[in-house]
Design an enzyme around this catalytic site. Structure first.
Site, PDB file in Angstrom:
ATOM      1  CB  CYS A   2      43.465  61.618  46.337  1.00  0.00           C
ATOM      2  SG  CYS A   2      41.846  61.158  45.707  1.00  0.00           S
ATOM      3  NE  ARG A  28      48.653  58.593  47.247  1.00  0.00           N
ATOM      4  CZ  ARG A  28      48.744  57.738  48.152  1.00  0.00           C
ATOM      5  NH1 ARG A  28      49.821  57.237  48.152  1.00  0.00           N
ATOM      6  NH2 ARG A  28      47.837  57.191  48.873  1.00  0.00           N
ATOM      7  CD1 TRP A  75      42.303  56.501  39.998  1.00  0.00           C
ATOM      8  CD2 TRP A  75      41.188  55.993  41.553  1.00  0.00           C
ATOM      9  NE1 TRP A  75      41.861  55.619  39.820  1.00  0.00           N
ATOM     10  CE2 TRP A  75      41.116  55.084  40.740  1.00  0.00           C
ATOM     11  CE3 TRP A  75      40.510  55.839  43.133  1.00  0.00           C
ATOM     12  CZ2 TRP A  75      40.321  53.833  41.069  1.00  0.00           C
ATOM     13  CZ3 TRP A  75      39.813  54.649  43.137  1.00  0.00           C
ATOM     14  CH2 TRP A  75      39.794  53.579  42.195  1.00  0.00           C
ATOM     15  CG  ASN A 101      44.294  59.459  50.041  1.00  0.00           C
ATOM     16  OD1 ASN A 101      43.447  58.847  49.326  1.00  0.00           O
ATOM     17  ND2 ASN A 101      45.449  58.812  50.497  1.00  0.00           N
ATOM     18  N   GLY A 102      40.903  59.283  50.731  1.00  0.00           N
ATOM     19  CA  GLY A 102      39.984  58.309  51.771  1.00  0.00           C
ATOM     20  C   GLY A 102      38.483  58.367  51.275  1.00  0.00           C
ATOM     21  CD  GLU A 480      52.570  41.047  37.262  1.00  0.00           C
ATOM     22  OE1 GLU A 480      51.591  40.619  37.638  1.00  0.00           O
ATOM     23  OE2 GLU A 480      53.147  41.903  37.219  1.00  0.00           O
ATOM     24  CE  LYS A 484      52.251  45.044  35.567  1.00  0.00           C
ATOM     25  NZ  LYS A 484      52.448  44.454  36.697  1.00  0.00           N
ATOM     26  CD  GLU A 487      48.714  47.023  35.480  1.00  0.00           C
ATOM     27  OE1 GLU A 487      48.130  47.430  36.209  1.00  0.00           O
ATOM     28  OE2 GLU A 487      49.813  46.378  35.558  1.00  0.00           O
ATOM     29  CG  HIS A 503      39.923  21.615  30.599  1.00  0.00           C
ATOM     30  ND1 HIS A 503      39.441  20.051  30.560  1.00  0.00           N
ATOM     31  CD2 HIS A 503      41.200  21.359  31.141  1.00  0.00           C
ATOM     32  CE1 HIS A 503      40.199  19.422  30.871  1.00  0.00           C
ATOM     33  NE2 HIS A 503      41.514  19.903  31.290  1.00  0.00           N
ATOM     34  CE  LYS A 603      53.204  51.874  42.311  1.00  0.00           C
ATOM     35  NZ  LYS A 603      53.730  50.576  41.180  1.00  0.00           N
TER      36      LYS A 603
HETATM   37  C1  F6R Z   1      49.514  45.890  38.750  1.00  0.00           C
HETATM   38  C2  F6R Z   1      49.516  46.475  40.165  1.00  0.00           C
HETATM   39  C3  F6R Z   1      48.420  46.312  40.915  1.00  0.00           C
HETATM   40  C4  F6R Z   1      48.908  45.977  42.314  1.00  0.00           C
HETATM   41  C5  F6R Z   1      47.542  45.825  43.405  1.00  0.00           C
HETATM   42  C6  F6R Z   1      47.885  45.686  44.644  1.00  0.00           C
HETATM   43  O1  F6R Z   1      50.555  46.461  37.865  1.00  0.00           O
HETATM   44  O2  F6R Z   1      50.301  47.284  40.391  1.00  0.00           O
HETATM   45  O3  F6R Z   1      47.512  45.154  40.678  1.00  0.00           O
HETATM   46  O4  F6R Z   1      49.884  44.990  42.532  1.00  0.00           O
HETATM   47  O5  F6R Z   1      46.935  47.036  43.320  1.00  0.00           O
HETATM   48  O6  F6R Z   1      49.004  46.860  45.315  1.00  0.00           O
HETATM   49  P1  F6R Z   1      49.798  46.696  46.525  1.00  0.00           P
HETATM   50  O7  F6R Z   1      50.795  45.604  46.152  1.00  0.00           O
HETATM   51  O8  F6R Z   1      50.400  47.819  46.936  1.00  0.00           O
HETATM   52  O9  F6R Z   1      49.031  45.985  47.832  1.00  0.00           O
END
Ligand code: F6R
Length: 608
Positions: A2, A28, A75, A101-102, A480, A484, A487, A503, A603
């Site tokens: 958050c 966030r 969030w 936040n937490g 990756e 992308k 998500e 397989h 994020k």
């Molecule tokens: C995907 C993304 C997440 C982060 C994951 C780890 O685009 O951003 O999968 O990579 O939540 O986040 P960090 O690197 O901040 O530990």
């Protein structure tokens, strides 16, 4: 997970400053928003569900009186995203308001006790217990607000960054921190508290990082930091942050994600300017380690996976890439004093990652950190850390932080190779030379291929699912690219090391099923051509990411994207992932999604 923001202004309206700060923190979490201000012993609150702009359109978030207040962008963790669950939360008499936040792990027990004492709860959140606990402390004793907060946080299990105001002491904000980020911004006639620096960067570049176990009293004359346990006062001067405020803005791009993809050449150049002594120190730790785990979540985990190939190929070091949330179950008991964890987290605050770190530290393992946020928890718990120099990343999907991580990890693998003398000087020199060129290669890939990627998104926008396949290092790129696309465009996708596709997953293939192949000209190329044939034979549409001039694959593919240069194999992930980031972005636009704020995501994932 958050964003929290608070401010005390000598002149002007706190609500509009909070509104502005929350907009910067929306990455966030953004399922509800709220602001509370104080004026002349009265508390004013507005809050509702929805993104900030939508809530503002209905309630006018700027229209709250007073020069002091707090705000929150949420969030949801406990309690659905309904208006009553939005922060700020208050006590029974609406005299105390707070944002959090937490996660409070023992909130259920605390709530029962408080209800038995006659407290009435309005929300289903864990946070609301904090307001009632403070109320209870104030009722039972004649404590000041800060003392009541101190007594309250001692009863909390879990994590928190808190900002609290009360009509009884309307000139201050009390904050406290445990395992959730909190920073102060110190202006000339103003003081700010926030989850992250960009929230106040347009107002001041003087910042103070708050540490775990600290409580802060903010008022018109400044800030006082104390240890919650010992009540010892801490002197900590503000540091100057060199990020220009516009660095955290969109700079003319329609979305942060696109801006951040385009920023990669610049960021990669910065990442090549890391201080040698940190790289050297970390390399020494890796060289001496009995065993090395590469620990991370999501995109950062994909960087670790790619790094495991680099460490093996260049420095002959075997490493274990591990998804952080699995680390304790998988390796918790075997980790020991000879183990080293290289922990990768752009935010440095990911709860699963920090959990793995904590368990390893308890068993005397060495923790090395790679992160984008100086002052984050990871930087405080790591024996040595490197800042990846990506600048603030606002788009929820990690892009520039991924490629910076890859660059740092490549530099570590090269250094270790030199130290261990496992490959020839000539080979190392060639890799180093090409590494210096990677920012230019990414720049030219974006410049020459973006329009083509945009057209591909138009062509393939109706597809229900995608397959991403690569071999060796490119299997991390495939994962990756798929993450992308899933998500931000919400298109179900699969990614596999290409050899594994036969397989099982190949049974999905039917006429027109799109398969994206990552095909650098490396030792895996021959095998990947066979995999392309297998898919083609079953009617798949082949989209290939190739090195420029690869005629053979061009002929096999329905569509292709060309990367402008020949690369040593360990360097292919950075340029090869760039078109996949763009593809996800343009597919999200085609599918009418907001690429900066994908649903259900945030994020920084500070919950387990
Ligand atoms: C995907 C993304 C997440 C982060 C994951 C780890 O685009 O951003 O999968 O990579 O939540 O986040 P960090 O690197 O901040 O530990």
């Amino acid at each position: 997970m958050c964003g929290i923001f608070g401010c005390i202004l000598k002149t002007g309206n706190a609500a509009s400053a909070i509104h502005k700060g929350l907009k910067k923190l929306e990455y966030r979490g953004y399922d509800s928003v709220g602001i509370a201000t104080l004026q002349e012993d009265r508390l004013f609150i507005k809050k509702d569900t929805g993104k900030i702009d939508n809530v503002h359109a209905i309630h006018n978030l700027d229209d709250l009186p007073g020069g002091l207040g707090i705000g929150h962008t949420r969030w949801a963790t406990h309690g659905a995203p309904y208006q009553v669950n939005a922060h700020p939360h208050t006590d029974c008499n609406n005299t105390i308001a707070l944002v959090h936040n937490g996660i409070i792990e023992n909130f259920a027990e605390l709530k029962t006790e408080l209800e038995e004492l006659g407290h009435t709860f309005k929300s289903k959140t864990d946070t609301e217990v904090i307001a009632h606990l403070i109320e209870e402390e104030l009722k039972r004793t004649d404590l000041s607000l800060v003392d009541a907060v101190r007594e309250t946080v001692k009863q909390l299990d879990g994590s928190y960054a808190l900002a609290i105001i009360s009509v009884k002491e309307p000139d201050k904000i009390i904050c406290a921190r445990k395992e959730s980020p909190l920073v102060l911004g110190v202006g000339k006639d103003s003081i700010y508290v926030a989850s992250d620096i960009p929230a106040f960067l347009s107002e001041t570049n003087k910042s103070v990082v708050i540490e775990d176990g600290e409580i802060i009293i903010l008022n018109h004359s400044g800030y006082e930091i104390r240890k919650i346990d010992s009540w010892k006062e801490i002197t900590r001067e503000p540091k100057t942050i060199n990020w220009a405020p516009e660095m955290a803005e969109k700079q003319g791009y329609p979305h942060f994600m696109l801006k951040e993809i385009h920023e990669q050449p610049l960021r990669l150049r910065n990442t090549l300017r890391l201080q040698n002594q940190y790289l050297e120190l970390m390399t020494t730790f890796l060289d001496r380690a009995g065993e090395v785990f590469l620990v991370a979540c999501g995109t950062s985990y994909h960087a670790c996976l790619a790094a495991s190939y680099m460490f093996s190929k260049l420095s002959f070091l075997a490493t274990h890439p591990v998804i952080a949330s699995e680390f304790v179950e998988q390796h918790g008991k075997s980790v020991n004093i000879d183990s080293t964890l290289l922990v990768v987290s752009q935010s440095g605050e990911t709860a699963d990652t920090l959990d793995a770190v904590e368990s390893a530290r308890l068993r005397a393992a060495t923790v090395l950190g790679l992160t984008n946020i100086v002052g984050s928890t990871l930087t405080r718990v790591a024996r040595v850390y490197i800042c990846q120099q990506s600048g603030p990343e606002i788009g929820v999907a990690a892009t520039k932080t991924f490629t910076s991580q890859l660059s740092v990890l490549t530099q570590l693998a090269i250094r270790l190779a030199k130290k261990r003398g496992k490959i020839s000087h000539v080979e190392i020199e060639e890799i180093e030379e090409k590494l210096e060129q990677i920012p230019d290669i990414v720049e030219s890939t974006i410049q020459h291929q973006e329009e083509k990627v945009k057209q591909l998104a138009k062509k393939y926008k109706g597809k229900q699912a995608f397959f991403f396949l690569g071999r060796g290092l490119s299997s991390a790129v495939a994962l990756e690219g798929r993450l992308k696309l899933m998500e931000i465009a919400y298109i179900p996708s699969l990614a596999y090391p290409a050899g594994e596709s036969k397989h099982g997953p190949i049974s999905l293939i039917e006429q027109g099923f799109p398969v994206i192949f990552i095909c650098p000209n490396d030792s895996t190329r021959k095998a990947i051509i066979s995999n392309i044939m297998e898919m083609k034979a079953r009617g798949a549409s082949i989209i290939a990411i190739i090195e420029k001039g690869d005629k053979e694959i061009k002929k096999l593919a329905d569509d292709y994207i060309e990367i402008d240069t020949e690369l040593p194999e360990v360097l292919s992930p950075i340029p090869f992932v760039t078109p996949l980031q763009l593809f996800a972005y343009y597919m999200a636009l085609e599918c009418k999604r907001d690429p900066d704020m994908p649903r259900n995501l945030a994020k920084s994932v500070t919950v387990k």
